[in-house]
Write an enzyme that holds these catalytic residues in place. Structure first.
Site, short mmCIF file in Angstrom:
data_model
loop_
_atom_site.label_atom_id
_atom_site.label_comp_id
_atom_site.label_asym_id
_atom_site.label_seq_id
_atom_site.Cartn_x
_atom_site.Cartn_y
_atom_site.Cartn_z
N ASP A 73 -9.83 3.13 1.51
CA ASP A 73 -9.92 2.71 2.92
C ASP A 73 -10.58 3.82 3.74
O ASP A 73 -11.24 3.55 4.74
CB ASP A 73 -8.53 2.41 3.49
CG ASP A 73 -8.01 1.05 3.02
OD1 ASP A 73 -8.84 0.19 2.64
OD2 ASP A 73 -6.78 0.86 3.03
N LYS A 105 0.81 -1.23 0.00
CA LYS A 105 0.00 0.00 0.00
C LYS A 105 0.84 1.28 0.00
O LYS A 105 0.45 2.27 -0.61
CB LYS A 105 -0.92 0.02 1.22
CG LYS A 105 -2.17 -0.83 1.04
CD LYS A 105 -3.11 -0.66 2.21
CE LYS A 105 -4.30 -1.58 2.05
NZ LYS A 105 -5.27 -1.46 3.12
P1 NAP Z 1 -0.11 -2.49 9.05
O1 NAP Z 1 0.20 -1.33 8.18
O2 NAP Z 1 0.81 -3.65 9.05
O3 NAP Z 1 -0.26 -1.95 10.54
C1 NAP Z 1 -0.51 -2.79 11.60
C2 NAP Z 1 -0.66 -2.02 12.89
O4 NAP Z 1 -1.05 -2.95 13.88
C3 NAP Z 1 0.62 -1.35 13.38
O5 NAP Z 1 0.30 -0.15 14.01
C4 NAP Z 1 1.16 -2.37 14.38
O6 NAP Z 1 1.87 -1.80 15.43
C5 NAP Z 1 -0.12 -2.93 14.96
N1 NAP Z 1 0.09 -4.29 15.44
C6 NAP Z 1 0.49 -5.35 14.71
N2 NAP Z 1 0.53 -6.45 15.48
C7 NAP Z 1 0.17 -6.06 16.73
C8 NAP Z 1 0.04 -6.74 17.97
N3 NAP Z 1 0.29 -8.05 18.07
N4 NAP Z 1 -0.36 -6.04 19.04
C9 NAP Z 1 -0.62 -4.71 18.94
N5 NAP Z 1 -0.50 -4.01 17.80
C10 NAP Z 1 -0.12 -4.68 16.71
O7 NAP Z 1 -1.55 -3.09 8.67
P2 NAP Z 1 -2.81 -2.33 8.05
O8 NAP Z 1 -2.74 -2.37 6.57
O9 NAP Z 1 -2.95 -1.02 8.72
O10 NAP Z 1 -3.99 -3.28 8.48
C11 NAP Z 1 -4.32 -3.49 9.85
C12 NAP Z 1 -5.47 -4.44 9.95
O11 NAP Z 1 -6.65 -3.83 9.45
C13 NAP Z 1 -5.31 -5.68 9.08
O12 NAP Z 1 -4.58 -6.66 9.75
C14 NAP Z 1 -6.72 -6.09 8.79
O13 NAP Z 1 -7.16 -7.01 9.74
C15 NAP Z 1 -7.49 -4.81 8.92
N6 NAP Z 1 -7.98 -4.37 7.60
C16 NAP Z 1 -9.31 -4.47 7.37
C17 NAP Z 1 -9.82 -4.06 6.17
C18 NAP Z 1 -11.27 -4.18 5.93
O14 NAP Z 1 -11.68 -3.96 4.78
N7 NAP Z 1 -12.07 -4.51 6.91
C19 NAP Z 1 -8.98 -3.55 5.16
C20 NAP Z 1 -7.63 -3.47 5.43
C21 NAP Z 1 -7.14 -3.87 6.65
P3 NAP Z 1 3.45 -1.41 15.35
O15 NAP Z 1 3.49 -0.03 14.80
O16 NAP Z 1 3.93 -1.56 16.72
O17 NAP Z 1 4.08 -2.43 14.41
#
Ligand code: NAP
Length: 543
Positions: free
Chosen positions: A346, A309
């Site tokens: 998003d 992304k």
């Molecule tokens: P990302 O860029 O990888 O960001 C993940 C975030 O989650 C970071 O802030 C990370 O913290 C935190 N994190 C990861 N593992 C963690 C843990 N075990 N405990 C606490 N915090 C944790 O991912 P993203 O693209 O933003 O997506 C995040 C989530 O949103 C996805 O996993 C998905 O489930 C959901 N999502 C949903 C949709 C939908 O359409 N419903 C679409 C896209 C994403 P750090 O900064 O400390 O690494």
């Protein structure tokens, strides 16, 4: 020799073959007959894998009755030798005997591997091709290289169909296969595809490039080649029978991608709105591989997911101001000029479900997480006048986002002391079985909980929120809304939101049922293994 084999070719061409051939396997003839009978009504084009039979020659008469019962269907007989990736342990002469007998039993087509053709005498080859339609095939289980060279060797042998199956190790290998098909399908009846997980798109786009048909698996576990897609998926999700040269190509790109429900949702939307388009899962292991593909397959639009992304922003020729501000793009449009334009839907995915429930001006929203989706949420909600708070596992990242989006950073220790209107989980915590929660029960001081994790639907956070009588917004709503915006950007039509939500809900229910069934099987399997280990641990009795 050429004339007699072209008799079959014209006969086969006259009855336009279905696009989809299903490989049927079984250890004995009754099993194959039973499987074929269960499939034939919806799939009148079947490849019977005789090499899976313990004694193919002896069992052929039992298959003859099946063929006679179904004159409406087309059957291929394949008896691929083990040296060529099949299961038949016999010699080339034995393979020839099986295929000749199959022809006599009424099979319309037989599949002969190039290596076997090379080992046959000219009159043996002629005798076979005089009897039956011939698919001359070649499989490369390692790569997608030297297709032209290989075809040069194959085309010395007259055949009704030339089938080249390679192995994709990158997305670009699919492009190589499609260009090869485009170059040769005007002059020959071609069948071509790439095996392997990276080759899945060639199984759909191959027919667009000129492959007469493609192969699908009857069910999970019955795949006869790596990366083979379920026939039901090719038919119902990808509408393989409709794919033609005018079909527009869209896809979701990410790594990994295996569980993405985007193809199910977007293909359903295209079907409902009668858009001649297909939406594929593009598993790219690097952005470079993806971009090479995008320029050569006429891809019209992309959904972008993890981990690309942010990286893709640098490859865009233009993007809307919000996408630039967020620094992450989940939607790409490829213009007629080949240029890539980026958007971030998003934002709509987070904002629309909330706005359907409240006016966002002045509401207190806590975002847990500071990744790509949290960024979209923070900028989007600030633009609607919400008071945004961010907490994150790595405080520095959370603080940086808070600064950029003009939100407030909140230490995790302070969350339980505060009251919010909405708490949004923008971390992956809750995926993988949904047994973990990003927050504790005492921290849920809010009216609404919006868990962006949508698979599984019932995460621990969702359950905790329901137990506290809080209002839950499921992540599915974001998934559908961001997809709906993509559909609108790509097609200019309103998205069929109800249909999209319905198919994703059903797919999630199916996945959950499959997982429960697997879990139920697991203790039984464990018990059997335990018993077997106990048994084998016993000292053998002397005889
Ligand atoms: P990302 O860029 O990888 O960001 C993940 C975030 O989650 C970071 O802030 C990370 O913290 C935190 N994190 C990861 N593992 C963690 C843990 N075990 N405990 C606490 N915090 C944790 O991912 P993203 O693209 O933003 O997506 C995040 C989530 O949103 C996805 O996993 C998905 O489930 C959901 N999502 C949903 C949709 C939908 O359409 N419903 C679409 C896209 C994403 P750090 O900064 O400390 O690494």
């Amino acid at each position: 020799m050429r004339e007699s084999s072209s008799t079959y070719a014209s006969r086969i061409r006259r009855f336009r073959l279905p696009r989809l051939c299903i490989a049927v396997v079984g250890a004995d003839a009754p099993t194959i007959v039973e499987r074929a009978e269960s499939l034939i009504r919806d799939n009148p084009f079947l490849e019977l894998r005789l090499d899976y039979l313990s004694q193919p020659l002896a069992m052929l008469p039992k298959l003859k009755a099946l063929l006679e019962m179904h004159p409406e269907a087309t059957f291929i007989a394949t008896c691929r030798r083990a040296v060529n990736g099949g299961k038949f342990k016999g010699s080339v002469a034995a393979e020839l005997a099986v295929l000749c007998k199959a022809a006599d039993c009424g099979f319309a087509l037989v599949d002969l591997e190039l290596q076997s053709a090379e080992a046959l005498k000219a009159d043996e080859f002629r005798d076979l091709s005089d009897r039956v339609g011939l698919i001359l095939s070649y499989h490369n289980f390692r790569s997608t290289r030297k297709l032209d060279e290989q075809f040069g060797v194959m085309s010395k042998y007259p055949a009704d169909f030339y089938k080249l199956v390679a192995t994709a190790t990158s997305l670009h290998d699919n492009v190589v296969m499609m260009k090869f098909l485009e170059a040769n399908s005007g002059r020959h009846e071609m069948v071509g595809l790439c095996m392997g997980e990276q080759g899945i798109i060639s199984r759909v786009l191959g027919v667009r490039a000129g492959s007469i048909f493609t192969f699908g698996a009857a069910s999970k576990g019955e795949e006869t080649a790596p990366g083979q897609v379920l026939a039901s998926e090719l038919r119902d999700v990808y509408r393989i029978e409709m794919v033609d040269q005018a079909t527009q190509v869209y896809g979701v790109v990410g790594d990994p991608l295996s569980h993405s429900l985007s193809p199910v949702m977007m293909n359903a939307a295209f079907r409902r709105e009668t858009v001649n388009a297909v939406y594929l899962a593009l598993h790219a292991k690097s952005l470079k591989d993806l971009l090479a593909c995008v320029q050569q397959i006429p891809i019209r639009g992309l959904s972008v997911t993890m981990p690309y992304k942010q990286e893709i922003v640098g490859a865009l020729q233009n993007s809307d101001p919000l996408t630039r501000q967020i620094g992450a793009c989940n939607t790409v449009v490829r213009g007629a000029d080949g240029k890539l334009y980026g958007f971030n839907t998003d934002v709509a995915g987070v904002v629309v479900p909330l706005e359907q429930r409240m006016s966002l001006a002045g509401v207190r929203v806590l975002i847990v997480g500071a990744g790509g989706v949290a960024r979209a949420a923070a900028f989007g909600l600030k633009a609607r006048g919400a008071e945004v708070f961010i907490t994150n596992r790595t405080p520095q990242k959370g603080q940086a986002l808070a600064r950029q989006a003009k939100a407030k950073y909140m230490k995790r220790a302070d969350v339980a002391k505060q009251q919010f209107d909405v708490i949004i989980n923008a971390t992956p915590v809750g995926m993988n079985g949904g047994k973990q929660s990003p927050l504790e029960e005492k921290e849920l001081n809010t009216r609404f909980v919006f868990d962006l994790v949508y698979n599984p639907a019932e995460t621990k956070l969702v359950k905790m929120a329901r137990a506290k009588n809080l209002q839950v917004i499921p992540g599915l709503e974001m998934f559908v809304q961001q997809g709906a915006r993509q559909f609108e950007i790509w097609t200019g039509k309103p998205a069929p939101i109800a249909e999209m939500a319905y198919v994703v809900t059903k797919a999630l229910e199916r996945q959950a049922a499959e997982e429960t069934a697997e879990e139920q099987k697991a203790p039984a399997r464990k018990a059997v293994t335990k018993k077997a280990t106990k048994k084998s641990a016993k000292p053998a009795r002397k005889k």
